[in-house]
Design a protein around this motif. Sequence first.
Motif, PDB file in Angstrom:
ATOM      1  N   LYS A 214       0.749  -1.293  -0.012  1.00 61.82           N
ATOM      2  CA  LYS A 214      -0.052  -0.043  -0.222  1.00 61.82           C
ATOM      3  C   LYS A 214       0.732   1.252   0.025  1.00 61.82           C
ATOM      4  O   LYS A 214       0.263   2.450  -0.015  1.00 61.82           O
ATOM      5  N   LYS A 215       2.180   1.285   0.078  1.00 62.86           N
ATOM      6  CA  LYS A 215       3.025   2.308   0.307  1.00 62.86           C
ATOM      7  C   LYS A 215       3.131   2.965  -0.919  1.00 62.86           C
ATOM      8  O   LYS A 215       3.317   2.342  -1.901  1.00 62.86           O
ATOM      9  N   ARG A 216       3.248   4.377  -1.001  1.00 60.00           N
ATOM     10  CA  ARG A 216       3.511   4.839  -2.348  1.00 60.00           C
ATOM     11  C   ARG A 216       5.104   4.464  -2.636  1.00 60.00           C
ATOM     12  O   ARG A 216       5.739   4.566  -1.817  1.00 60.00           O
ATOM     13  N   ILE A 217       5.179   4.215  -4.040  1.00 60.04           N
ATOM     14  CA  ILE A 217       6.439   3.900  -4.347  1.00 60.04           C
ATOM     15  C   ILE A 217       7.593   4.908  -4.289  1.00 60.04           C
ATOM     16  O   ILE A 217       8.609   4.710  -3.942  1.00 60.04           O
ATOM     17  N   LYS A 218       7.186   6.251  -4.392  1.00 57.62           N
ATOM     18  CA  LYS A 218       7.897   7.380  -4.121  1.00 57.62           C
ATOM     19  C   LYS A 218       8.782   7.111  -2.471  1.00 57.62           C
ATOM     20  O   LYS A 218       9.975   7.570  -2.527  1.00 57.62           O
ATOM     21  N   LYS A 219       8.070   6.316  -1.351  1.00 52.33           N
ATOM     22  CA  LYS A 219       8.848   6.051  -0.402  1.00 52.33           C
ATOM     23  C   LYS A 219       9.633   4.781  -0.332  1.00 52.33           C
ATOM     24  O   LYS A 219      10.218   4.670   0.746  1.00 52.33           O
ATOM     25  N   TYR A 220       9.724   4.326  -1.581  1.00 48.85           N
ATOM     26  CA  TYR A 220      10.575   3.112  -1.613  1.00 48.85           C
ATOM     27  C   TYR A 220      12.052   3.415  -1.658  1.00 48.85           C
ATOM     28  O   TYR A 220      12.346   4.484  -2.389  1.00 48.85           O
ATOM     29  N   SER A 221      12.997   2.719  -1.188  1.00 53.35           N
ATOM     30  CA  SER A 221      14.357   2.738  -1.485  1.00 53.35           C
ATOM     31  C   SER A 221      14.738   2.242  -2.863  1.00 53.35           C
ATOM     32  O   SER A 221      13.784   1.578  -3.666  1.00 53.35           O
ATOM     33  N   LYS A 222      15.989   2.544  -3.234  1.00 53.15           N
ATOM     34  CA  LYS A 222      16.295   1.990  -4.609  1.00 53.15           C
ATOM     35  C   LYS A 222      16.224   0.600  -4.728  1.00 53.15           C
ATOM     36  O   LYS A 222      15.947  -0.073  -5.757  1.00 53.15           O
ATOM     37  N   GLY A 223      16.787  -0.176  -3.723  1.00 53.85           N
ATOM     38  CA  GLY A 223      16.883  -1.548  -3.776  1.00 53.85           C
ATOM     39  C   GLY A 223      15.178  -2.138  -3.802  1.00 53.85           C
ATOM     40  O   GLY A 223      14.901  -3.153  -4.545  1.00 53.85           O
ATOM     41  N   MET A 224      14.432  -1.438  -3.080  1.00 55.50           N
ATOM     42  CA  MET A 224      12.919  -1.764  -2.966  1.00 55.50           C
ATOM     43  C   MET A 224      12.322  -1.545  -4.330  1.00 55.50           C
ATOM     44  O   MET A 224      11.515  -2.631  -5.039  1.00 55.50           O
ATOM     45  N   LYS A 225      12.861  -0.628  -5.224  1.00 58.19           N
ATOM     46  CA  LYS A 225      12.276  -0.551  -6.675  1.00 58.19           C
ATOM     47  C   LYS A 225      12.567  -1.509  -7.406  1.00 58.19           C
ATOM     48  O   LYS A 225      11.980  -1.995  -8.315  1.00 58.19           O
ATOM     49  N   VAL A 226      14.133  -1.842  -7.442  1.00 60.11           N
ATOM     50  CA  VAL A 226      14.462  -3.081  -8.027  1.00 60.11           C
ATOM     51  C   VAL A 226      13.798  -4.488  -7.763  1.00 60.11           C
ATOM     52  O   VAL A 226      13.289  -5.133  -8.822  1.00 60.11           O
ATOM     53  N   LYS A 227      13.251  -4.593  -6.464  1.00 53.24           N
ATOM     54  CA  LYS A 227      12.911  -5.751  -6.095  1.00 53.24           C
ATOM     55  C   LYS A 227      11.360  -5.646  -6.901  1.00 53.24           C
ATOM     56  O   LYS A 227      10.702  -6.810  -7.168  1.00 53.24           O
ATOM     57  N   LEU A 228      10.653  -4.446  -6.857  1.00 53.52           N
ATOM     58  CA  LEU A 228       9.396  -4.539  -7.276  1.00 53.52           C
ATOM     59  C   LEU A 228       9.284  -4.715  -8.727  1.00 53.52           C
ATOM     60  O   LEU A 228       8.548  -5.565  -9.321  1.00 53.52           O
TER      61      LEU A 228
END
Lengths: 290, 124
Positions: free
Chosen positions: A124-138
């Motif tokens: 549910k968290k906005r992707i803006k709040k994701y770290s770089k690593g989290m975006k790669v994982k997404l």
Amino acid sequence: MESVLRLHQLHKAYAEFVLDHIDLEVPGGYVTGLIGPNGAGKTTTIKLIMNLIRADSGGVEVFGLKHDRHEIQIKDRVGYVGEEQFFYEQRSAAWTGNFVSHFFSAWDPDAFDHYLDRFELPPKKRIKKYSKGMKVKLSLAIALSHAPELIILDEPTSGLDPVVRREVIDLLHRAAAEENKTVLISSHITDDIERIADYIVYMVQGRIAIYASKDELLSSWKTIHFKQDSVPASVLESLEHVETQMFGSTGITRDFPVIEGDLTEGISSGSIRVESVGLDDILIALVNGD
Amino acid sequence: MFIVISPLNPDPMYKQVTDQIKDAIADGSLKPEDRLPSIREMARELKISEITIKRAYTDLENEGYILTRSGLGSFIADINRAKLRREKLVQARNEIRKILNTGKRFGIEPSDLVDIIQKLGDDK
């Protein structure tokens, strides 16, 4: 062995860089690692495969189909993680999953939820709040959730911590070994590739310097340490990048099976030592070679 | 002197250094009163940390293999070669035990091994 991806005389020239008539066949069901220094042409090659940039000449076939004419059909069956991640930053992972689900005929929402959970990505968290690593994982979660037959990853592990990196690498290994998927992964972190790749492609300055099976590479390349004047001429000829210091000399050979016989005496008398190399030792030898 | 430091060797690096210096003393390539390179020099040549070399030199000194004279450097001590030879005999004994175990596993008798050693010795 059937090739899932075929590059034929693929050519792309930029002002400062030329990808020079590349031929490559990536075999199905295996992990192929693309290794090269920065600026060698890894990303250019992958972008050409994904039809994100246009080649000057030459062709790409994926699943036996021309990559530009059958782009939609191909991308339905390819999981791709690029060098940079682009998302609607104001939206959540759950929203993004639902959004991209419409592009893929085999989208599996349960698999997507499973990967979000496994990668500890809050849906549910906005992707803006994701770290770089989290975006790669997404990106990885999306790439793996539509039953791809071919997975193409451009430096996927460079922003990840070692724990997650290991997990991603094991996941890719399983995809190839157990589900017969084909993986093409580029990285300058050769550790990752060394663990899982079946085949290795070395790119240096826009060309393919070596394409071989990993086992073959690692058994024919060895580091040789030797006491000055203790090796026969035949051995010396096969050594590259010989460095000599106060306590002996060191060189690397790409023909170990050929010179092995000439080394036995030196090895038993202690004046020669043979050591296994890593994929990065080979890369360094290739780059310094020209 | 021939020294190779290997990251693949399970022994810690300082031990790899001390073992190889001891070997060089045992086989006579380093003789009493020979001067060892300075810690800094050796660290630079082998591309390892000075702390590692310092540890190796301290260990060698404590075990009596080298002497450090302040301002002059480290020198090979006038050690008892017989003592070193005994240490090497222990090592050889352990190697032979390994070979015996291998032989046992594959049904090769100790007497067969003795024959092999004898023959190899004669060839030299």
